[in-house]
Write a protein that holds these residues in place. Structure first.
Motif, mmCIF file in Angstrom:
data_model
loop_
_atom_site.group_PDB
_atom_site.id
_atom_site.type_symbol
_atom_site.label_atom_id
_atom_site.label_comp_id
_atom_site.label_asym_id
_atom_site.label_seq_id
_atom_site.Cartn_x
_atom_site.Cartn_y
_atom_site.Cartn_z
ATOM 1 N N CYS A 1 98.637 92.543 -47.003
ATOM 2 C CA CYS A 1 98.908 91.265 -46.660
ATOM 3 C C CYS A 1 99.924 91.215 -45.514
ATOM 4 O O CYS A 1 100.764 92.754 -44.983
ATOM 5 C CB CYS A 1 99.474 90.568 -47.434
ATOM 6 N N THR B 1 105.346 99.223 -52.300
ATOM 7 C CA THR B 1 105.298 98.806 -51.981
ATOM 8 C C THR B 1 105.701 99.421 -50.673
ATOM 9 O O THR B 1 106.397 100.271 -50.648
ATOM 10 C CB THR B 1 106.234 97.315 -51.686
ATOM 11 N N ILE C 1 101.333 97.844 -52.111
ATOM 12 C CA ILE C 1 100.557 96.683 -51.110
ATOM 13 C C ILE C 1 101.828 97.552 -49.928
ATOM 14 O O ILE C 1 102.682 98.186 -49.747
ATOM 15 C CB ILE C 1 101.521 95.433 -52.047
ATOM 16 N N ALA D 1 101.326 92.527 -59.029
ATOM 17 C CA ALA D 1 100.983 93.560 -58.463
ATOM 18 C C ALA D 1 102.022 94.442 -59.031
ATOM 19 O O ALA D 1 101.551 95.592 -59.873
ATOM 20 C CB ALA D 1 101.875 93.663 -56.896
ATOM 21 N N GLU E 1 102.890 95.782 -47.043
ATOM 22 C CA GLU E 1 103.644 94.562 -46.301
ATOM 23 C C GLU E 1 103.588 94.907 -45.187
ATOM 24 O O GLU E 1 104.354 95.538 -44.574
ATOM 25 C CB GLU E 1 104.424 94.550 -46.817
#
Length: 446
Positions: A220, A276, A251, A244, A253
């Protein structure tokens, strides 16, 4: 432009003779079903070309004398006047001192040695200056977690291979960067789009998609999402991070646009650091030629694994590029240049907002692109084709939709790709004129 062409054609054929009175702008707008300002712009252009005259007490009439040639834009698609606003890049600023002085600083024996240095050396840890640039975004120390890659694209490809693997499923926004689809295809990864609103991903939709697919990872863009320009609030970031962490999602990012705002919001990685991979590239905020990005991994072990994969696949930076970036980070010229790009982006946002003032409810303006939702009388692919015939190339929403059947009726306009502010204003005015005109009046031959 259709109005101007119609006037010119009528004069050439003799149908419109010198001195013939023309209807008022408001009356013509009513007859054609157009915005009044669209006719005003057409009249202004016609006067520049010598097609019409306006005199007090007489109103507007067909002018006497030879019409003047019009600007290139009506035939731009056939020549060098084409403005390609389909790809997102940072504005190319003529600021040679900052970056060229860094090249000079790499001269001598040290600079020569870079041409024989091997890409993919074992120790690919980021330089201290790069870590100093990244650290303010995080509350905990990141030094042992940072590795360098040959751009954000290389970083994303590597983490997709490392975490998702062949045959896996990757969740992403329902409208996403087209390159993600290409990379997913290379790795035989299935994509599943997650519903969005004006802030981006919807947490409840993310949870539902994760449970339905068994996906292990999410890609994302929380800040100026490509293509919609959605920006997640802090509350939304916290909510997504909570989902999450609870579901065991990793993730990816992508924060390539984060440095183009004066006061960046905290990254998702700040709220879910243990799951992440935070990616910060330089092509959008520094220079298109700076193919270097940094990944802040969830742990030192994850950083080591990612570093090994980057070296094996040669997706790490070329030594000379990395050295140039390190030099500009160390002498702070990179930060000065980023500030100048940010200022230029703000000016281009202001231009976009002024040109599209009539359509403020339809646009989402970001530092490098505009997301324009089209009126119901336009279809995105037809609009893009008409814009192309008038010399401006834009991207219809279909190319961003993970599920093509659910594409929004919108286009993306890359403002950073314009050569300068004047060219950008011209291109945006063409697009605004097309938006103002119902499709049936804009298609050549109708």
């Amino acid at each position: 432009m259709r109005i101007v062409k119609a006037l010119a054609s009528g004069i050439d054929s003799g149908e419109l003779r010198a001195g013939l009175p023309m209807p008022s702008q408001r009356e013509l707008a009513r007859q054609l079903g157009l915005h009044f300002t669209t006719v005003t712009r057409a009249w202004s252009e016609a006067r520049k070309r010598g097609l019409i005259d306006t005199q007090p007490g007489l109103g507007t009439t067909i002018a006497a004398g030879e019409p003047q040639p019009g600007p290139l834009r009506e035939n731009a698609a056939a020549g060098s006047g084409v403005m390609d606003l389909s790809s997102v890049w940072s504005p190319v600023l003529k600021i040679p001192f900052d970056l060229s002085s860094a090249l000079i600083a790499l001269g001598g024996d040290q600079g020569i040695a870079l041409f024989s240095a091997r890409t993919g050396r074992k120790d690919s840890r980021a330089a201290p200056a790069a870590i100093e640039w990244l650290q303010p975004r995080f509350s905990k120390a990141i030094e042992a977690h940072v590795v360098a890659s040959a751009g954000a694209r290389a970083a994303l490809l590597a983490v997709m291979r490392l975490v998702v693997g062949n045959g896996g499923t990757l969740l992403t926004e329902s409208m996403t960067w087209p390159t993600v689809r290409g990379m997913a295809g290379m790795l035989d990864i299935r994509l599943r789009g997650v519903a969005m609103d004006d802030e981006g991903l919807i947490p409840a939709s993310l949870e539902q998609a994760a449970r339905e697919t068994g996906a292990r990872a999410l890609y994302c863009v929380p800040t100026f999402q490509n293509p919609t320009n959605a920006v997640m609030s802090v509350a939304r970031r916290k909510a997504l991070a909570e989902v999450a962490v609870r579901l065991g999602l990793t993730i990816f990012e992508d924060d390539v646009y984060g440095q183009l705002v004066e006061h960046p919001l905290p990254p998702l990685a700040e709220f879910a650091p243990e799951c992440t991979y935070y990616i910060a590239g330089l092509t959008k905020c520094l220079s298109p030629s700076m193919r270097v990005a940094y990944v802040v991994a969830p742990s030192a072990r994850a950083a080591s694994q990612l570093n090994d994969l980057l070296r094996t696949t040669m997706l790490c930076p070329a030594p000379i590029e990395e050295a140039l970036v390190n030099q500009t980070m160390a002498d702070h010229s990179a930060l000065r240049h980023i500030a100048k790009v940010r200022a230029e982006a703000r000016l281009r946002m202001s231009i976009a907002e002024s040109v599209f003032v009539e359509f403020r409810d339809l646009i989402h303006v970001g530092p490098l692109f505009i997301w324009l939702k089209l009126p119901t009388y336009w279809h995105r692919t037809q609009f893009a084709e008409v814009a192309r015939t008038q010399g401006v190339i834009v991207s219809p929403a279909d190319i961003f939709a993970v599920d093509g059947e659910r594409s929004e009726n919108a286009i993306r306009i890359a403002t950073g790709a314009a050569q300068n502010q004047s060219r950008l204003r011209d291109a945006l005015q063409i697009i605004a004129d097309i938006v103002s005109t119902p499709a049936a009046l804009s298609v050549p031959g109708n």
